[in-house]
Design a protein around this motif. Structure first.
Motif, mmCIF file in Angstrom:
data_model
loop_
_atom_site.group_PDB
_atom_site.id
_atom_site.type_symbol
_atom_site.label_atom_id
_atom_site.label_comp_id
_atom_site.label_asym_id
_atom_site.label_seq_id
_atom_site.Cartn_x
_atom_site.Cartn_y
_atom_site.Cartn_z
ATOM 1 N N LEU A 149 0.716 -1.378 -0.239
ATOM 2 C CA LEU A 149 -0.122 -0.276 0.168
ATOM 3 C C LEU A 149 1.330 1.565 -0.468
ATOM 4 N N ALA A 150 2.259 1.602 0.501
ATOM 5 C CA ALA A 150 2.511 2.540 0.809
ATOM 6 C C ALA A 150 3.332 2.777 -0.658
ATOM 7 N N LEU A 151 4.459 2.140 -0.801
ATOM 8 C CA LEU A 151 4.572 1.572 -2.439
ATOM 9 C C LEU A 151 4.153 2.394 -3.516
ATOM 10 N N GLY A 152 2.578 1.666 -3.094
ATOM 11 C CA GLY A 152 1.932 1.715 -4.654
ATOM 12 C C GLY A 152 1.378 3.499 -3.759
ATOM 13 N N GLY A 153 0.982 3.919 -2.432
ATOM 14 C CA GLY A 153 0.833 4.314 -3.438
ATOM 15 C C GLY A 153 1.834 5.939 -3.766
ATOM 16 N N ALA A 154 2.736 5.444 -2.833
ATOM 17 C CA ALA A 154 3.995 6.019 -3.298
ATOM 18 C C ALA A 154 4.240 6.595 -4.768
ATOM 19 N N LEU A 155 4.399 5.563 -5.706
ATOM 20 C CA LEU A 155 3.710 5.358 -6.961
ATOM 21 C C LEU A 155 3.716 6.485 -7.710
ATOM 22 N N TYR A 156 2.168 5.917 -7.567
ATOM 23 C CA TYR A 156 0.890 6.453 -8.067
ATOM 24 C C TYR A 156 1.243 8.223 -7.321
ATOM 25 N N ALA A 157 1.301 8.630 -6.521
ATOM 26 C CA ALA A 157 1.866 10.361 -5.776
ATOM 27 C C ALA A 157 2.975 11.275 -7.155
ATOM 28 N N GLY A 159 3.259 9.746 -9.867
ATOM 29 C CA GLY A 159 3.202 10.095 -11.200
ATOM 30 C C GLY A 159 2.272 11.289 -11.259
ATOM 31 N N ILE A 160 1.310 11.497 -10.288
ATOM 32 C CA ILE A 160 1.011 12.955 -10.326
ATOM 33 C C ILE A 160 1.702 13.894 -10.211
ATOM 34 N N GLY A 161 2.822 13.818 -8.919
ATOM 35 C CA GLY A 161 3.882 14.913 -8.915
ATOM 36 C C GLY A 161 4.603 15.293 -10.354
ATOM 37 N N TRP A 162 4.663 14.236 -10.815
ATOM 38 C CA TRP A 162 5.383 14.619 -12.377
ATOM 39 C C TRP A 162 4.457 15.565 -13.484
ATOM 40 N N MET A 163 3.376 15.657 -13.421
ATOM 41 C CA MET A 163 2.668 15.879 -13.989
ATOM 42 C C MET A 163 2.342 17.275 -13.707
ATOM 43 N N LEU A 164 2.289 17.447 -12.562
ATOM 44 C CA LEU A 164 2.737 18.727 -11.552
ATOM 45 C C LEU A 164 3.518 20.017 -12.014
ATOM 46 N N PHE A 212 1.809 4.120 -33.673
ATOM 47 C CA PHE A 212 1.143 4.816 -32.650
ATOM 48 C C PHE A 212 1.864 4.722 -31.629
ATOM 49 N N PHE A 213 2.035 2.918 -31.471
ATOM 50 C CA PHE A 213 2.763 2.380 -30.529
ATOM 51 C C PHE A 213 4.362 2.388 -29.801
ATOM 52 N N PHE A 214 4.862 2.734 -31.119
ATOM 53 C CA PHE A 214 6.467 3.202 -30.784
ATOM 54 C C PHE A 214 6.516 4.226 -30.328
ATOM 55 N N ASP A 215 5.920 5.326 -31.421
ATOM 56 C CA ASP A 215 6.605 6.794 -30.781
ATOM 57 C C ASP A 215 5.260 7.801 -29.332
ATOM 58 N N PHE A 216 4.089 7.141 -29.397
ATOM 59 C CA PHE A 216 3.227 7.657 -27.944
ATOM 60 C C PHE A 216 3.134 6.467 -27.047
ATOM 61 N N VAL A 217 3.203 5.284 -27.501
ATOM 62 C CA VAL A 217 2.707 4.156 -26.093
ATOM 63 C C VAL A 217 3.821 4.356 -25.530
ATOM 64 N N VAL A 218 4.923 4.034 -26.429
ATOM 65 C CA VAL A 218 6.038 3.683 -25.473
ATOM 66 C C VAL A 218 6.832 5.079 -24.345
ATOM 67 N N SER A 219 6.228 6.180 -25.336
ATOM 68 C CA SER A 219 7.158 7.572 -25.231
ATOM 69 C C SER A 219 6.503 7.309 -23.373
ATOM 70 N N GLY A 220 5.285 7.126 -23.800
ATOM 71 C CA GLY A 220 4.157 7.472 -22.223
ATOM 72 C C GLY A 220 4.198 6.395 -21.121
ATOM 73 N N TRP A 221 4.928 5.520 -21.142
ATOM 74 C CA TRP A 221 5.768 4.863 -20.570
ATOM 75 C C TRP A 221 5.967 5.528 -19.649
ATOM 76 N N THR A 222 6.554 5.991 -19.459
ATOM 77 C CA THR A 222 7.350 7.047 -18.135
ATOM 78 C C THR A 222 6.697 7.685 -17.451
ATOM 79 N N LEU A 223 5.622 7.836 -17.445
ATOM 80 C CA LEU A 223 4.248 8.144 -16.546
ATOM 81 C C LEU A 223 3.758 6.541 -16.496
ATOM 82 N N MET A 224 2.796 6.055 -17.268
ATOM 83 C CA MET A 224 1.525 4.900 -17.413
ATOM 84 C C MET A 224 2.701 3.723 -16.217
ATOM 85 N N LEU A 225 3.932 3.699 -15.782
ATOM 86 C CA LEU A 225 4.677 2.275 -16.126
ATOM 87 C C LEU A 225 4.164 2.703 -13.932
ATOM 88 N N PRO A 226 5.202 4.212 -13.719
ATOM 89 C CA PRO A 226 4.328 3.803 -12.598
ATOM 90 C C PRO A 226 2.981 4.286 -11.659
#
Length: 411
Positions: A149-157, A159-164, A212-226
């Motif tokens: 729970l703690a690690l999951g919350g940290a990863l999610y936060a 990702g949101i923090g990076w967008m902020l 789309f996969f290699f240009d957008f999905v893969v680059s989007g993993w920096t946010l979507m994976l965490p």
């Protein structure tokens, strides 16, 4: 005499967690409604909010989907994935059987299905991202529920923090608004999608999906994976804590999830819409980025509230959520079927209906498809143990063909 060790194998229907299947079915419906605009329009505009050109019923439906479903349904589904992982791990430990090899095959199978979906059917796939996060989830399997729970919350936060941080950076003069070349490039990318999907043959559509996969999905993993791994871990921690298996003992936690989830999620969504209901992804601004961030952040608390509500209602004796359970048991089969049906209807290599249906018609068609899937699920599962794709996935996971037909009692 040596006691036999229970075999770790595909779970039988009587052993399934009803709440998990019901929630999965509801999430599947939400994902379908969220994806409607991506089936009949450019995927690059999927997160652009409510189309300002819509009027009447079209605008009402678009507002409902954007406010109540977008970013909530996939968040719920990711939490449920983590819950399923924790349930499967607990069963493996109870059976005293190895888990790593089985779950590795399961994740590899999901990755293969996701790549087929993303490259050959519909570019808006989420399964590849789920599969990659599943490998990380496996590596973290020995952690406690509280650490999950703690690690999951940290990863999610994070990702949101990076967008902020990105939103803050966009307040710098000259950064927020791109030049004419940036806007022209974004418009050209959208036009290429329309040309490939609305008018192109299957080869052109497949080339566009790969781009789309290699240009957008893969680059989007920096946010979507965490973000996704964070949701997986939160779901796993909740499942291990007993939210699904023992709601009576977890009633205070469920009440808190419902109350705080609704309050925080509604506040974040309201703030997002107040900033702008049409955040553009063609050229980012601080306002649109902040609005998207708040809207995404609302997904987790509202998904937690949905879990708490359904689990509590089922514990209190409500039966209506169970109507979605059969579809939830066949979620993978239905998810791919939705993409197959939608692309066949909309794309140029199918019936070529791209751009010909109003938003209301698209939503009503999606609802009709899901009702049909619910009815088919009930019919199918009376005769078979698993959905068609679920059966193949389990066969690969357990390295043997599990029984498919339901055994009927003699006499």
């Amino acid at each position: 005499m040596t006691a036999s060790v229970p075999e770790f194998a595909p779970v039988a229907a009587p052993q399934r967690v009803a709440a998990l299947d019901a929630l999965r079915g509801l999430a599947l419906l939400g994902i379908l409604l969220s994806n409607v605009s991506g089936f009949a329009g450019p995927l690059l505009e999927l997160h652009d909010g409510i189309d300002p050109a819509l009027r009447g019923a079209d605008r009402a439906w678009a507002t409902f989907v954007y406010v109540a479903i977008n970013d909530k349904a996939w968040s719920l589904f990711a939490l449920l994935f983590g819950m399923g992982f924790a349930t499967m791990l607990a069963r493996a430990q109870a059976a005293a059987r190895g888990f790593v090899a089985v779950y590795l095959r399961r994740s590899l199978g999901l990755l293969a299905i996701g790549l087929i979906h993303a490259w050959l059917i519909w570019a808006g796939d989420i399964l590849v991202t789920y599969a990659l996060c599943a490998f990380a989830l496996l590596a973290l399997r020995k952690l406690s529920a509280q650490t999950w729970l703690a690690l999951g919350g940290a990863l999610y936060a994070a990702g949101i923090g990076w967008m902020l941080l990105i939103a803050a950076a966009l307040t710098v003069p000259g950064v927020a608004v791109g030049g004419p070349q940036d806007l022209a490039a974004a418009q050209a990318e959208r036009a290429a999608e329309v040309a490939a999907y609305a008018h192109g043959d299957y080869a052109a559509a497949t080339a566009q999906r790969l781009w789309f996969f290699f240009d957008f999905v893969v680059s989007g993993w920096t946010l979507m994976l965490p973000l996704t791994l964070g949701l997986f871990l939160i779901g796993a921690g909740l499942a291990r804590s007993g939210v699904l298996a023992d709601p009576q003992r977890q009633r205070e936690r469920l009440r808190a999830m419902l109350a705080w989830g609704l309050a925080v999620g509604a506040a974040l969504t309201a703030a997002s819409v107040a900033l702008t209901a049409t955040p553009s992804t063609a050229v980012f601004t601080a306002r649109s980025m902040l609005a998207q961030t708040l809207h995404l952040a609302a997904g987790l608390p509202l998904a937690l509230a949905a879990i708490a509500a359904i689990v509590s209602w089922l514990h209190a004796g409500a039966r209506w959520p169970l109507r979605f359970a059969a579809a939830g048991r066949m979620a993978l089969s239905h998810y791919l079927t939705q993409s197959l049906v939608a692309t066949w209807l909309m794309y140029g290599y199918g019936l070529g209906q791209w751009g010909r249906w109003s938003y209301s018609t698209l939503i009503l068609a999606a609802l009709a498809l899901f009702v049909a899937q619910m009815a088919f699920s009930t019919w199918w599962l009376r005769r078979f143990r698993f959905g068609p794709l679920e059966w193949l996935w389990r066969a690969f996971t357990y390295a043997r063909w599990p029984p498919l037909r339901v055994e009927r009692a003699a006499g």
